[in-house]
Design a protein around this motif. Structure first.
Motif, mmCIF file in Angstrom:
data_model
loop_
_atom_site.group_PDB
_atom_site.id
_atom_site.type_symbol
_atom_site.label_atom_id
_atom_site.label_comp_id
_atom_site.label_asym_id
_atom_site.label_seq_id
_atom_site.Cartn_x
_atom_site.Cartn_y
_atom_site.Cartn_z
ATOM 1 N N LEU A 66 63.082 40.709 -30.359
ATOM 2 C CA LEU A 66 62.411 40.604 -29.096
ATOM 3 C C LEU A 66 61.607 39.420 -30.296
ATOM 4 C CD1 LEU A 66 59.919 40.541 -26.846
ATOM 5 C CD2 LEU A 66 58.661 41.617 -28.161
ATOM 6 N N GLU A 67 61.136 38.024 -30.014
ATOM 7 C CA GLU A 67 60.293 37.408 -30.530
ATOM 8 C C GLU A 67 59.577 36.480 -30.114
ATOM 9 O OE1 GLU A 67 62.891 34.387 -32.477
ATOM 10 O OE2 GLU A 67 60.809 33.441 -33.360
ATOM 11 N N LEU A 68 58.372 37.124 -30.786
ATOM 12 C CA LEU A 68 56.629 36.549 -30.000
ATOM 13 C C LEU A 68 56.125 35.668 -30.998
ATOM 14 C CD1 LEU A 68 55.114 40.206 -28.075
ATOM 15 C CD2 LEU A 68 56.433 38.052 -27.420
ATOM 16 N N PRO A 69 55.244 34.965 -30.276
ATOM 17 C CA PRO A 69 54.379 33.596 -30.869
ATOM 18 C C PRO A 69 53.238 35.029 -32.143
ATOM 19 C CG PRO A 69 53.880 33.634 -28.998
ATOM 20 C CD PRO A 69 55.267 34.854 -28.692
ATOM 21 N N LEU A 70 52.498 34.483 -32.671
ATOM 22 C CA LEU A 70 51.251 35.508 -33.558
ATOM 23 C C LEU A 70 49.891 35.744 -31.893
ATOM 24 C CD1 LEU A 70 50.215 36.066 -36.892
ATOM 25 C CD2 LEU A 70 50.967 37.856 -35.160
ATOM 26 N N ASP A 71 49.804 34.338 -31.678
ATOM 27 C CA ASP A 71 48.395 34.251 -31.173
ATOM 28 C C ASP A 71 48.719 34.999 -29.533
ATOM 29 O OD1 ASP A 71 50.090 32.411 -29.567
ATOM 30 O OD2 ASP A 71 49.123 30.358 -29.851
ATOM 31 N N GLY A 72 49.732 36.032 -29.177
ATOM 32 C CA GLY A 72 49.815 36.614 -28.055
ATOM 33 C C GLY A 72 50.306 36.505 -26.617
ATOM 34 N N SER A 73 51.888 36.982 -26.344
ATOM 35 C CA SER A 73 51.840 36.709 -24.994
ATOM 36 C C SER A 73 51.966 37.851 -23.948
ATOM 37 C CB SER A 73 54.026 36.963 -25.217
ATOM 38 O OG SER A 73 54.071 36.324 -25.296
ATOM 39 N N ARG A 74 51.516 37.419 -22.687
ATOM 40 C CA ARG A 74 50.883 38.871 -21.766
ATOM 41 C C ARG A 74 51.945 40.070 -21.705
ATOM 42 N NH1 ARG A 74 46.042 39.035 -21.797
ATOM 43 N NH2 ARG A 74 46.396 39.884 -20.560
ATOM 44 N N PRO A 75 51.679 40.735 -22.393
ATOM 45 C CA PRO A 75 52.930 42.100 -21.868
ATOM 46 C C PRO A 75 53.541 41.783 -20.676
ATOM 47 C CG PRO A 75 50.453 43.534 -21.976
ATOM 48 C CD PRO A 75 50.371 41.893 -22.050
ATOM 49 N N GLU A 76 52.522 41.254 -19.301
ATOM 50 C CA GLU A 76 53.803 41.211 -17.953
ATOM 51 C C GLU A 76 55.052 39.719 -18.520
ATOM 52 O OE1 GLU A 76 50.996 41.394 -18.701
ATOM 53 O OE2 GLU A 76 49.054 39.276 -17.529
ATOM 54 N N GLN A 77 54.832 39.407 -19.452
ATOM 55 C CA GLN A 77 55.348 38.100 -19.607
ATOM 56 C C GLN A 77 56.799 38.323 -20.842
ATOM 57 O OE1 GLN A 77 52.527 35.801 -21.534
ATOM 58 N NE2 GLN A 77 52.641 34.184 -20.242
ATOM 59 N N ASP A 79 59.817 41.762 -21.312
ATOM 60 C CA ASP A 79 60.252 43.083 -20.230
ATOM 61 C C ASP A 79 60.782 44.123 -21.388
ATOM 62 O OD1 ASP A 79 61.118 41.461 -17.882
ATOM 63 O OD2 ASP A 79 63.302 40.678 -18.982
ATOM 64 N N GLY A 80 60.961 45.145 -20.734
ATOM 65 C CA GLY A 80 61.504 46.647 -21.348
ATOM 66 C C GLY A 80 60.107 46.914 -22.636
ATOM 67 N N TRP A 81 60.976 48.181 -23.244
ATOM 68 C CA TRP A 81 59.726 48.028 -24.912
ATOM 69 C C TRP A 81 58.674 47.147 -25.627
ATOM 70 C CZ3 TRP A 81 61.511 45.835 -29.058
ATOM 71 C CH2 TRP A 81 61.964 44.945 -29.282
ATOM 72 N N GLY A 82 59.390 45.081 -24.947
ATOM 73 C CA GLY A 82 58.889 44.185 -25.572
ATOM 74 C C GLY A 82 57.223 43.960 -24.907
ATOM 75 N N ARG A 83 57.202 45.110 -23.674
ATOM 76 C CA ARG A 83 55.643 45.237 -23.004
ATOM 77 C C ARG A 83 54.683 45.882 -24.022
ATOM 78 N NH1 ARG A 83 54.427 44.302 -17.621
ATOM 79 N NH2 ARG A 83 56.187 43.048 -16.336
ATOM 80 N N TYR A 84 54.863 47.312 -24.388
ATOM 81 C CA TYR A 84 54.333 47.275 -25.164
ATOM 82 C C TYR A 84 54.484 46.616 -26.749
ATOM 83 C CZ TYR A 84 56.113 51.693 -22.567
ATOM 84 O OH TYR A 84 56.204 52.044 -21.364
ATOM 85 N N VAL A 85 55.028 46.648 -27.193
ATOM 86 C CA VAL A 85 54.900 45.254 -28.447
ATOM 87 C C VAL A 85 53.986 43.781 -28.082
ATOM 88 C CG1 VAL A 85 56.030 43.515 -29.742
ATOM 89 C CG2 VAL A 85 57.387 45.456 -29.275
#
Ligand code: GLA
Length: 340
Positions: A66-77, A79-85
């Motif tokens: 999973l790769e996310l920008p630091l300024d944040g993705s919303r959990p609903e954007q 899937d799976g365990w990535g939502r917790y991250v």
């Protein structure tokens, strides 16, 4: 800010947070009640380095990254365990990125708080800097943001505050956590009938709402008398409330008995807890009921009950050492930590 926290400096982090088993006191935490969980020897490890401006995590469970920008993705954007991250990142607001792996020694979906341990381990890895209570609350909010489960504080608090050799008597009204030493002379085992469970799709929120509705009628379930509860006109609400009021009492009996190594009394409270979760709170399943019935007939078993939210998951049993070959022995362990 320390040198290690400075942007651009890469810091290796190894964070670990345990799962929990609850000895007794289920569906009491979200009405300010009592519970008696134990942090497990199994948990979630988040390992990698802080640095950069992205969160890049690979789970060894499914191999996904999973790769996310630091300024944040919303959990609903995600899937799976990535939502917790995403939910934890939103809570912790890390100032630097993190690249690493997530591994777990917990069975996922077995009711041993794999999600709470993931939230707490991620929070530490991302640099949460508050008190243990703030860490637990932040992880609890992340659970709600990630999967919409309006959970109480027990799982996250047990994961944060676990103490080797102890159960934790948690007063969820005052947030007081009293470690209770587990004396020698008995064994605690977890038996997983292998039917995974998910809280999100369950009736957890409905049970919580029923407790809130009962409290409108009789006041705080922590203070309500059984007489008051028996006067609730709606039969379902009455049963839900009766479970909570009697379960809080059983936790106190069990905690006292644990201190005294009075295994018979804890065992009786555990069997009574299971019956109450089955009949009044209606969160057991035929598989769990059958397992607890079998254990009740097994020589050397003091007590057994479903543990956690129910709707599946595991049974916790208290027995004479060596009496049961089934399941795994619980080793009461320390809470979450940065290993290095
Ligand atoms: C789940 C929740 C906890 C608690 C238990 C039931 O594990 O996360 O907060 O309510 O169910 O005791």
């Amino acid at each position: 800010m320390t040198v290690a926290d400075a942007p651009g400096v890469s810091t290796m982090i190894h964070a670990f947070a345990p799962g929990r088993v609850n000895l007794i006191g289920d569906h009491t935490d979200y009405t300010g009640g009592l519970c008696l969980p134990i942090a497990l020897q199994w948990g979630t490890t988040v390992q990698g380095h802080r640095g950069g401006d992205r969160i890049v995590l690979t789970s060894t469970l499914d191999g996904a990254t999973l790769e996310l920008p630091l300024d944040g993705s919303r959990p609903e954007q995600v899937d799976g365990w990535g939502r917790y991250v995403a939910a934890v990142a939103h809570e912790v607001e890390p100032t630097r990125g993190f690249t690493g792996t997530i591994t777990t020694s917990l069975p996922v979906g077995a009711g041993l708080s794999s999600s709470a341990s993931l939230e707490v381990a991620l929070s530490l890895a991302f640099g949460h800097s508050g008190s243990p209570m703030e860490l637990a609350r932040s992880a609890q909010r992340a659970e709600f943001a990630a999967v919409g489960v309006p959970c109480g504080i027990m799982d996250q608090l047990a994961s944060v505050m676990g103490r080797a050799g102890h159960a934790l008597l948690i007063d969820c009204r005052t947030d007081e956590v009293v470690p209770v030493a587990i004396p020698d002379g008995a064994e605690i085992r977890i038996i997983d009938p292998g039917r995974p469970r998910t809280l999100a799709g369950s009736e957890y929120a409905e049970r919580r709402a029923a407790c809130a509705a009962a409290e409108v009628l009789v006041g705080s379930l922590r203070d309500a008398t059984l007489e008051a509860v028996e006067s609730i006109p709606d039969l379902v609400l009455r049963r839900r409330a009766r479970h909570v009021v009697t379960e809080n009492r059983r936790v106190l009996v069990a905690a006292r008995a644990l201190r005294d190594a009075d295994w018979a009394s804890i065992g009786a409270a555990m069997f009574a807890s299971h019956a109450s979760l089955r009949d009044d709170f209606e969160v057991s399943t035929p598989v769990l009921d059958e397992l607890v019935d079998t254990l009740a007939r097994t020589p050397g078993v003091h007590g057994a009950r479903l543990t956690g939210a129910g709707f599946g998951g595991c049974v916790v049993a208290l027995c004479e050492p060596g009496a049961l070959a089934d399941g795994s022995e619980v080793i009461a362990s320390d809470g979450a930590r940065i290993v290095h």
